[in-house]
Design an enzyme around this catalytic site. Sequence first.
Site, PDB file in Angstrom:
ATOM      1  N   SER A  86       0.793  -1.228   0.000  1.00  0.00           N
ATOM      2  CA  SER A  86       0.000   0.000   0.000  1.00  0.00           C
ATOM      3  C   SER A  86       0.824   1.276   0.000  1.00  0.00           C
ATOM      4  O   SER A  86       0.264   2.368  -0.060  1.00  0.00           O
ATOM      5  CB  SER A  86      -0.962  -0.002   1.191  1.00  0.00           C
ATOM      6  OG  SER A  86      -2.119  -0.733   0.857  1.00  0.00           O
ATOM      7  N   LYS A  89       0.092   3.881  -2.588  1.00  0.00           N
ATOM      8  CA  LYS A  89      -0.869   4.976  -2.455  1.00  0.00           C
ATOM      9  C   LYS A  89      -0.202   6.344  -2.310  1.00  0.00           C
ATOM     10  O   LYS A  89      -0.880   7.370  -2.403  1.00  0.00           O
ATOM     11  CB  LYS A  89      -1.804   4.710  -1.278  1.00  0.00           C
ATOM     12  CG  LYS A  89      -2.702   3.489  -1.474  1.00  0.00           C
ATOM     13  CD  LYS A  89      -3.685   3.335  -0.322  1.00  0.00           C
ATOM     14  CE  LYS A  89      -4.602   2.143  -0.515  1.00  0.00           C
ATOM     15  NZ  LYS A  89      -3.951   0.864  -0.216  1.00  0.00           N
ATOM     16  N   SER A 146      -5.867   3.712   4.581  1.00  0.00           N
ATOM     17  CA  SER A 146      -5.314   2.962   3.459  1.00  0.00           C
ATOM     18  C   SER A 146      -6.393   2.185   2.710  1.00  0.00           C
ATOM     19  O   SER A 146      -6.196   1.031   2.318  1.00  0.00           O
ATOM     20  CB  SER A 146      -4.216   2.002   3.943  1.00  0.00           C
ATOM     21  OG  SER A 146      -3.543   1.430   2.835  1.00  0.00           O
TER      22      SER A 146
END
Length: 243
Positions: A86, A89, A146
Amino acid sequence: MKRVFIILLAVIFIICSCFSVFATGTTIVKENEDVVVSKNVITQEEQKKLEKLPVEIKAKSAVLMEVTSGEILMEYNADKQLFPASVTKIMTMLLVAEAISSKKITLADKVTCSSNAASKGGSQIWLEEGESMTVDELLRATAIGSANDAATLLGEYVAGSESAFIDMMNTRARELRMKNTHFENATGLDDATDTHLTTAKDIAIMSCELLKYDFIRDYTTVWMDSLRGGKTELVNTNKLVRF
């Protein structure tokens, strides 16, 4: 004082990125045993590098970069390609921040959830197809929780489709000279791929670029928040942010 704060925030952001880039989970700062590199599995060359560092590094790769100049203060396997999970991101938020700065979109814009965004698994805020949220709410969900569904929806809103947004991500990576990075999604969710890869150095580069937008700190420094009138809780698992 402001300069010190910016540098400190960059250190927090980039170090967390570097330590979580190897995680297989979907939370940006999720602690994962995969991060730890046991001394009996690293090479002798890597061990020698570790011994020369001023601090103990329990990761496969790390970079400490000064945010305003881009100067690398410390590095370890900085160009080693790994699955970003993640941490992906960061680029998603960068493109959103740039779209806001250029007035292509605003934080107050209402975005309606697509079936594609609603279908994303992993960390999420359980968006339903047809549900509407503001860019501000979706950015909070992405930065604090997230959320894969929120990140995907933001990408679709900025670029028109998820695939077009992925093209934007890779184009921006090339512009930033992130030489060892290739994105295949906006979330980092699909780490089964062999080609969705980045490095600690490239993460530091895009983190510094993101931190040029002062308003992003209103999202990345938040420990807890909520959506849907308090019905959906957002909790940042980044212990550096919490404490």
